[in-house]
Design a protein around this motif. Sequence first.
Motif, PDB file in Angstrom:
ATOM      1  N   GLY A  15     -40.090  -4.609 -12.305  1.00 50.94           N
ATOM      2  CA  GLY A  15     -38.681  -4.217 -12.275  1.00 50.94           C
ATOM      3  C   GLY A  15     -38.411  -3.231 -11.172  1.00 50.94           C
ATOM      4  O   GLY A  15     -39.301  -2.819 -10.435  1.00 50.94           O
ATOM      5  N   SER A  16     -37.191  -2.796 -11.084  1.00 48.11           N
ATOM      6  CA  SER A  16     -36.789  -1.842 -10.048  1.00 48.11           C
ATOM      7  C   SER A  16     -37.135  -0.449 -10.488  1.00 48.11           C
ATOM      8  O   SER A  16     -37.255  -0.157 -11.678  1.00 48.11           O
ATOM      9  CB  SER A  16     -35.274  -1.950  -9.822  1.00 48.11           C
ATOM     10  N   PRO A  17     -37.357   0.441  -9.560  1.00 45.82           N
ATOM     11  CA  PRO A  17     -37.628   1.834  -9.927  1.00 45.82           C
ATOM     12  C   PRO A  17     -36.433   2.435 -10.654  1.00 45.82           C
ATOM     13  O   PRO A  17     -35.302   1.983 -10.520  1.00 45.82           O
ATOM     14  CB  PRO A  17     -37.887   2.501  -8.586  1.00 45.82           C
ATOM     15  N   ASP A  18     -36.732   3.449 -11.396  1.00 44.26           N
ATOM     16  CA  ASP A  18     -35.709   4.041 -12.251  1.00 44.26           C
ATOM     17  C   ASP A  18     -34.578   4.663 -11.455  1.00 44.26           C
ATOM     18  O   ASP A  18     -33.427   4.680 -11.906  1.00 44.26           O
ATOM     19  CB  ASP A  18     -36.341   5.096 -13.172  1.00 44.26           C
ATOM     20  N   ASP A  19     -34.843   5.172 -10.230  1.00 47.47           N
ATOM     21  CA  ASP A  19     -33.811   5.875  -9.474  1.00 47.47           C
ATOM     22  C   ASP A  19     -33.083   4.979  -8.475  1.00 47.47           C
ATOM     23  O   ASP A  19     -32.307   5.452  -7.660  1.00 47.47           O
ATOM     24  CB  ASP A  19     -34.421   7.064  -8.738  1.00 47.47           C
ATOM     25  N   PRO A  21     -30.574   1.350  -7.820  1.00 50.40           N
ATOM     26  CA  PRO A  21     -29.744   0.370  -8.547  1.00 50.40           C
ATOM     27  C   PRO A  21     -30.322  -1.027  -8.414  1.00 50.40           C
ATOM     28  O   PRO A  21     -31.101  -1.318  -7.502  1.00 50.40           O
ATOM     29  CB  PRO A  21     -28.394   0.488  -7.865  1.00 50.40           C
ATOM     30  N   ASP A  22     -29.905  -1.903  -9.318  1.00 46.19           N
ATOM     31  CA  ASP A  22     -30.333  -3.298  -9.256  1.00 46.19           C
ATOM     32  C   ASP A  22     -29.615  -4.025  -8.124  1.00 46.19           C
ATOM     33  O   ASP A  22     -28.574  -3.583  -7.624  1.00 46.19           O
ATOM     34  CB  ASP A  22     -30.013  -3.997 -10.583  1.00 46.19           C
ATOM     35  N   LEU A  23     -30.158  -5.141  -7.692  1.00 48.57           N
ATOM     36  CA  LEU A  23     -29.528  -5.965  -6.659  1.00 48.57           C
ATOM     37  C   LEU A  23     -28.257  -6.614  -7.207  1.00 48.57           C
ATOM     38  O   LEU A  23     -28.156  -6.900  -8.397  1.00 48.57           O
ATOM     39  CB  LEU A  23     -30.504  -7.036  -6.174  1.00 48.57           C
ATOM     40  N   PRO A  24     -27.271  -6.883  -6.348  1.00 42.56           N
ATOM     41  CA  PRO A  24     -26.033  -7.521  -6.823  1.00 42.56           C
ATOM     42  C   PRO A  24     -26.316  -8.873  -7.449  1.00 42.56           C
ATOM     43  O   PRO A  24     -27.195  -9.609  -7.000  1.00 42.56           O
ATOM     44  CB  PRO A  24     -25.186  -7.654  -5.566  1.00 42.56           C
ATOM     45  N   GLU A  25     -25.548  -9.206  -8.492  1.00 44.06           N
ATOM     46  CA  GLU A  25     -25.763 -10.458  -9.191  1.00 44.06           C
ATOM     47  C   GLU A  25     -25.424 -11.667  -8.322  1.00 44.06           C
ATOM     48  O   GLU A  25     -26.002 -12.746  -8.471  1.00 44.06           O
ATOM     49  CB  GLU A  25     -24.908 -10.486 -10.465  1.00 44.06           C
ATOM     50  N   GLU A  26     -24.406 -11.512  -7.374  1.00 43.88           N
ATOM     51  CA  GLU A  26     -24.025 -12.667  -6.562  1.00 43.88           C
ATOM     52  C   GLU A  26     -25.115 -13.089  -5.590  1.00 43.88           C
ATOM     53  O   GLU A  26     -25.042 -14.158  -4.987  1.00 43.88           O
ATOM     54  CB  GLU A  26     -22.717 -12.368  -5.796  1.00 43.88           C
ATOM     55  N   TRP A  27     -26.098 -12.225  -5.380  1.00 44.12           N
ATOM     56  CA  TRP A  27     -27.208 -12.621  -4.506  1.00 44.12           C
ATOM     57  C   TRP A  27     -28.077 -13.686  -5.167  1.00 44.12           C
ATOM     58  O   TRP A  27     -28.826 -14.374  -4.498  1.00 44.12           O
ATOM     59  CB  TRP A  27     -28.040 -11.402  -4.125  1.00 44.12           C
ATOM     60  N   GLY A  28     -27.974 -13.763  -6.453  1.00 45.75           N
ATOM     61  CA  GLY A  28     -28.811 -14.738  -7.175  1.00 45.75           C
ATOM     62  C   GLY A  28     -30.269 -14.275  -7.291  1.00 45.75           C
ATOM     63  O   GLY A  28     -30.596 -13.091  -7.173  1.00 45.75           O
TER      64      GLY A  28
END
Length: 256
Positions: A15-19, A21-28
């Motif tokens: 997963g992504s590090p805690d600090d 943000p996640d990648l945009p959903e539209e990127w798929g």
Amino acid sequence: MAGASDNGGWSSDGGSPDDLPDLPEEWGVIVIPDDLSELSDEVDAVRAELRLTGPPTRWQRLLRRPAVRRLHRAATVTLRAPVLIISLAVLVTVASLFASAWPGPPRQPATQRTAGTTPEPVTTLPALELVAADGQTVPLRGRLPAVILLIDGCACTGLVSDTIDAVGPEIAVITVSTATASASTAGTPPTGAMPPANGKTVRMLHDPTGSVRSHLHLGAPDTTAAAVLVNRSSQILRTVPRTASVDDFRADLARL
């Protein structure tokens, strides 16, 4: 087990590090291949695009600055109104030129009076003042209805006598001549006052300037007289430019 700091801040479950943000959903879903050589086609396309574009010049870098872009937009808005006004002025000018050059309906030529044009007949007796035998000024309209005889150059004794006999007592007979009593020719009634003949009113008036002939558009004197029949309202009922006999206007006397 290594900590978060041992693998660059990423958790052990991928997963992504805690600090962060996640990648945009539209990127798929982003898939990173195990063999990076599979991305060679994308790399070649990016490199070709960069080669075609080339490095920006100094002017391009200057024009890409936000301040310069805002100035360009402001100048565009400012110049739009004058350009619109100039365009409208040009269109109006062109339209007026077309309108002036476009052939309109043919105009009737104005009728100009020349020396050979026949003047319109006068329908009302002019308010002129002539001279009586005693030198007093007499209005031409002073005694109406009347038969006015212009007798210059005419041996009109018989015409005057026949006219006096033909008219009724309410109709005056007025003779007009430019000649005075001393200058009148033989056969022409002298210019001066004449008492009523057979109960009729007869006046002989002097017109030294020939104003009556001029106002009535009558020709130059000859061996005939001119007769003008005027009713009580100063309306000219009949004009006979040349006459030597009362028979030329006898039928019109009843209209007076």
